[in-house]
Design a protein around this motif. Structure first.
Motif, PDB file in Angstrom:
ATOM      1  N   THR A 166     -12.696  -1.925  25.972  1.00 58.13           N
ATOM      2  CA  THR A 166     -11.897  -2.014  27.202  1.00 58.13           C
ATOM      3  C   THR A 166     -12.736  -2.028  28.478  1.00 58.13           C
ATOM      4  N   ALA A 167     -14.014  -1.668  28.399  1.00 59.96           N
ATOM      5  CA  ALA A 167     -14.877  -1.685  29.594  1.00 59.96           C
ATOM      6  C   ALA A 167     -15.385  -3.112  29.816  1.00 59.96           C
ATOM      7  N   PRO A 168     -15.874  -3.423  31.026  1.00 59.41           N
ATOM      8  CA  PRO A 168     -16.359  -4.783  31.277  1.00 59.41           C
ATOM      9  C   PRO A 168     -17.530  -5.131  30.357  1.00 59.41           C
TER      10      PRO A 168
ATOM     11  N   THR B 195      -1.193  -7.278  35.957  1.00 62.28           N
ATOM     12  CA  THR B 195      -1.198  -6.258  34.906  1.00 62.28           C
ATOM     13  C   THR B 195      -2.134  -5.103  35.258  1.00 62.28           C
ATOM     14  N   THR B 196      -1.691  -3.899  34.898  1.00 59.87           N
ATOM     15  CA  THR B 196      -2.586  -2.742  34.997  1.00 59.87           C
ATOM     16  C   THR B 196      -2.565  -2.010  33.662  1.00 59.87           C
ATOM     17  N   ILE B 197      -3.742  -1.693  33.161  1.00 56.51           N
ATOM     18  CA  ILE B 197      -3.838  -0.938  31.909  1.00 56.51           C
ATOM     19  C   ILE B 197      -4.681   0.302  32.152  1.00 56.51           C
TER      20      ILE B 197
ATOM     21  N   THR C 260       3.387   3.340  28.693  1.00 59.34           N
ATOM     22  CA  THR C 260       3.645   3.293  27.257  1.00 59.34           C
ATOM     23  C   THR C 260       2.318   3.162  26.510  1.00 59.34           C
ATOM     24  N   GLY C 261       2.074   4.102  25.606  1.00 61.13           N
ATOM     25  CA  GLY C 261       0.834   4.090  24.825  1.00 61.13           C
ATOM     26  C   GLY C 261       0.869   3.039  23.734  1.00 61.13           C
TER      27      GLY C 261
ATOM     28  N   GLU D 228      -6.094   7.082  24.277  1.00 61.05           N
ATOM     29  CA  GLU D 228      -4.855   6.296  24.316  1.00 61.05           C
ATOM     30  C   GLU D 228      -5.017   5.194  25.364  1.00 61.05           C
ATOM     31  N   ILE D 229      -4.376   4.076  25.097  1.00 57.00           N
ATOM     32  CA  ILE D 229      -4.394   2.953  26.036  1.00 57.00           C
ATOM     33  C   ILE D 229      -2.953   2.726  26.483  1.00 57.00           C
TER      34      ILE D 229
END
Ligand SMILES: [Ca+2]
Ligand SMILES: [Ca+2]
Length: 491
Positions: A320-322, A397-399, A424-425, A450-451
């Motif tokens: 999930t990181a760049p 979008t934001t995560i 929402t996970g 959790e994402i």
């Protein structure tokens, strides 16, 4: 005159349009999840080729081959990988199991297979939507290469700290014949086998003019080529190399930071983020171990942690990181070790942990479903103890990525969520709603992750609750009716 004016007005529009097309092409490689294969140490299927194999000698061939990779393509796809990157497969001198003693850039090493095997591998991979990258060695050749005895084509070896370098001769990349041979070799594999790109070996040892020429050349031959670069000595990696035109370069400082944080429970993941800020916010190849480092699993076990638990945290950051995850073969088992023999052992497919397999698959699917995880901006939201929350976002979008590396349950508040939304996970069943203070409290157990995506707050689902209560009432009435009937009969 009016027409001309319109045309002139359109020029900037057209320019920005071509710009965005170029950006899309070069960005595709940033959406990949790469599985790094050490060919001789992956999977031995074609035993007829095992002429130099000695499984008890860590410096001999162990028998892995091209057919062994073909047989595992479904397995690799199931784990969620979209690209495989192979260690060098060109013809090597005896015992060149690592692939760095190249005698002939235009032949496949006979222990690994034939050119037809490689073509089949690429076709089979493409049928499954998997891209293929070959490691390309531009800086040195085997002592037996035809250039090795020609002083105009070679230079004194400068780095001697690598195990196999004493079998090599450094190439003079300013020599016209050397240059041409390397460019021809690059063309050969692209055209003959249909591979998708190259992982350039040890780019910091390459001459800058040659590196730029090589990149320009292969981009002309294949405009959508995937180019990645490995680094043996990060201290020598100057900005000139970083800016030469390779979109993804191995990111050593991030590897160190990830290992340090994740093998020390109680250290906040924001320390990894700080390292990323300090080292210039690059988007490189993100790896946590490779064929030259100790296995990450070894570091986990040495610190008395649970491999499955810690691998999940590591994958959450890597995916999930760049940057692009670059995962060394066997991580999914997970394989363990800190000696050359162990680190470069054939993959122990029979020892695999199904839970870790599932996690690889799941997190790759999330990365694929949300392109913001490949292209969006990255920010640290907040930390509490050793729990940190990051976010990746763009206009739509934001995560939020929540990682708790603490010794106990922790929570972190998030505020900047648009009105009427819930978190929402995607990994567990976690749902977080706004509290009375207008904040979102994300709590996690120790060493977990959790994402969260932001979704419309569904509130309590009254339709569902009414239905459930209704069915229950009917059931109760039915029982009552039955018992009344029964009592009447027995009277
Ligand atoms: Ca074999
Ligand atoms: Ca050979």
């Amino acid at each position: 005159m009016k027409k001309l004016a319109t045309l002139v007005l359109m020029i900037p529009l057209l320019l920005s349009w071509t710009d965005s097309i170029n950006a899309e092409e070069s960005d595709q490689v940033k959406e990949q999840v790469i599985y790094s294969i050490f060919v001789d140490r992956f999977n031995n299927i074609d035993r007829s080729r095992d002429k130099q194999v000695d499984i008890d000698d860590p410096n001999a061939y162990h028998g892995g081959d091209i057919q062994g990779i073909i047989d595992k393509l479904d397995y690799i796809k199931e784990l969620g990988f979209t690209t495989i990157s192979l260690s060098p497969i060109m013809e090597n001198s005896p015992n060149g199991y690592h692939g760095y003693w190249i005698e002939d850039y235009f032949k496949v090493e006979e222990e690994f297979g034939t050119l037809d095997d490689v073509k089949t591998l690429v076709e089979e991979a493409h049928d499954r939507g998997i891209k293929v990258i070959l490691e390309f060695v531009p800086n040195y050749v085997s002592e037996n290469h035809q250039f090795a005895d020609d002083s105009s084509k070679t230079k004194p070896n400068t780095t001697a700290d690598i195990l196999w370098l004493d079998g090599t001769v450094t190439l003079n990349q300013e020599n016209a014949e050397v240059k041409q041979m390397l460019l021809d070799a690059a063309d050969f594999w692209l055209k003959e086998t249909g591979i998708d790109g190259y992982q350039l070996h040890a780019i910091e040892q390459t001459s800058i003019p040659f590196l730029k020429q090589f990149i320009d050349h292969v981009k002309e031959v294949k405009p959508d080529i995937y180019l990645t670069g490995s680094v043996l000595n990060p201290d020598k990696l100057s900005d000139e190399y970083l800016d030469a035109g390779i979109p993804l370069i191995e990111y050593g400082p991030m590897q160190e930071a990830m290992v340090n944080v994740l093998t020390n429970v109680g250290t906040p993941p924001s320390d990894i983020y700080k390292k990323w800020e300090e080292s210039g916010k690059r988007t490189g190849l993100l790896y946590i171990d490779n064929k030259f480092t100790d296995r990450f699993t070894r570091e986990i076990v040495e610190n008395g942690q649970n491999p499955l638990t810690t691998w999940k945290l590591a994958l959450a950051y890597l995916y999930t990181a760049p940057g692009v995850p670059f995962i060394y073969q066997g991580s999914e088992i997970p394989m363990d070790g800190d000696t050359q023999e162990e680190i470069q052992r054939l993959v122990q497919f029979n020892n695999s942990d199904p839970d870790l397999h599932d996690f690889f698959n799941k997190i790759a699917a999330i990365r694929k479903q949300f392109p913001v995880l490949s292209h969006g901006k990255f920010e640290l939201v907040d930390s509490n103890g050793a729990m940190s929350i990051f976010k990746r976002y763009d206009e739509d979008t934001t995560i939020f990525i929540a990682m708790n590396n603490d010794v106990g349950t922790k929570s972190v508040f998030v505020e900047d969520v648009p009105e009427g939304m819930q978190l929402t996970g995607l990994l567990g069943d976690n749902i977080v709603r706004k509290n009375e203070d207008g904040k979102y409290k994300i709590g996690l157990d120790r060493e977990s992750v959790e994402i969260f995506i932001t979704e419309k707050d569904k509130g309590l689902n009254w339709m569902y609750i009414t239905a459930v209560v209704g069915v229950f009432l009917i059931f109760v009435l039915f029982i009552v009716a039955l018992s009344v009937k029964h009592r009447k009969r027995s009277q």
